[in-house]
Design an enzyme around this catalytic site. Structure first.
Site: not given
Ligand code: 13P
Length: 255
Positions: A98, A170
C-alpha cells in the site's frame, strides 16, 4: 465468470469491541452467503485479526486479510508479523505495498516481491497495491510507473502463481482525506494498460481511492475493473453493505 471483489482495509482504526461488532453485523447480514457474483473481504489491524476470524466463523464467505506481513516465517524482526503468523490468526489474504507503507515505512519493490512470494508459499492471496503520485501523473507517466511497480513485485512468478494474485490500482492522489476522487475518464488508460498486461493472467484488478456510494457503480463499469478496495466509505458497516449491494446489482456481477 470471476466475482467482483469488494473489500475494505480499516487501516489503523477500530479496537476489539468495534471490530467484533462490525463483523458480527456483517456475518448476521450475509448469513453465510455472499451476494451472488461478489467476493467480500475485510482487512483489520493485526490486533483484531484473530477476533474478527472468530466472529466470521469457519465457513464465512468473507475473506479475511492482513494489512502487511513479513516474508520470513520467524526470527529476529522486532515489531513485524510474518505471513505464517497472519495465517495462524486467520488471514487468507495479505495486502502488500500500500502507498502508505511505501511512503512511511520504507516498502520497496524488492520487499513487495519478497512478500508476494511468501504469501503464495503459504497459499494465501496476495493483494498487491500499486499507484503513482500526483507528480508522476502530471508528467504523464502513470501507466509506465504502475506497470513497473507490478512487474517488480511479480517478477519470477509462473502463470499458476500469477493467477492467484489480486492487483489493486490505487493512485496516491486519490486516496484518503487529502485525495481527490478520480474520474472514470482518467482511470480508463491505466486500466486499459493494466488490463492488457494482467487482465487475463491475475485473479482480479481492483480500483481503490475515495470510492464511495455515489461513484462505486461507475468505477466498476470501467473496462478491466473487477472490484473495489475501499477505505473510509466502508468503515461503517452500513457503508460496506451498501457497496456490496451496488456490486451485486452491477451488470459485471449479474451478467
Ligand atoms: P479511501 O477509500 O479512504 O480513499 O482509502 C483507499 C485505500 O487506501 C484502501 O486501501
Amino acid at each position: 465468470m470471476c466475482p467482483m471483489w469488494v473489500g475494505t482495509s480499516w487501516k489503523m482504526s477500530k479496537g476489539l469491541a468495534e471490530a467484533r461488532r462490525y463483523v458480527r453485523g456483517l456475518a448476521d447480514h450475509l448469513d453465510g452467503l455472499a451476494p451472488a457474483g461478489v467476493q467480500p473481504f475485510v482487512i483489520p489491524s493485526f490486533t483484531a485479526l484473530a477476533a474478527v476470524n472468530d466472529e466470521l466463523g469457519a465457513d464465512s464467505p468473507v475473506l479475511l486479510g492482513a494489512q502487511n506481513a513479513h516474508w520470513e516465517d520467524q526470527g529476529a524482526w522486532t515489531g513485524e508479523v510474518s505471513v505464517a503468523q497472519a495465517k495462524d490468526a486467520g488471514a487468507q489474504l495479505v495486502e502488500i505495498g500500500h502507498s502508505e507503507r511505501r511512503e512511511h515505512f520504507g516498502e520497496t519493490v524488492q520487499t513487495t516481491r519478497l512478500k508476494v512470494a511468501a504469501t503464495l508459499t503459504h497459499e494465501l492471496v496476495p493483494l498487491l497495491c500499486i499507484g503513482e503520485s500526483a507528480e508522476v501523473k502530471q508528467a504523464g507517466g502513470s501507466s509506465r510507473f504502475i506497470l513497473e511497480q507490478a512487474a517488480g513485485a511479480l517478477d519470477g512468478l509462473d502463470p499458476e502463481q500469477l493467477a492467484r494474485v489480486v492487483i489493486a490500482y490505487e493512485p496516491i492522489w486519490a486516496i484518503g482525506e487529502t485525495g481527490r476522487p478520480a474520474t472514470t475518464q482518467e482511470l480508463r488508460e491505466p486500466f486499459r494498460d493494466l488490463g492488457r498486461e494482467y487482465g487475463r493472467r491475475v485473479r482480479g484488478l481492483l480500483y481503490g481511492g475515495s470510492v464511495n456510494l455515489d461513484n462505486a457503480a461507475d468505477l466498476l463499469g470501467i473496462d478491466h475493473v473487477t472490484g473495489l478496495f475501499v477505505g473510509r466509505a466502508a468503515w461503517q458497516l452500513a457503508g460496506f453493505l451498501s457497496l456490496l449491494e451496488i456490486a451485486a446489482a452491477h451488470p459485471k456481477a449479474t451478467g
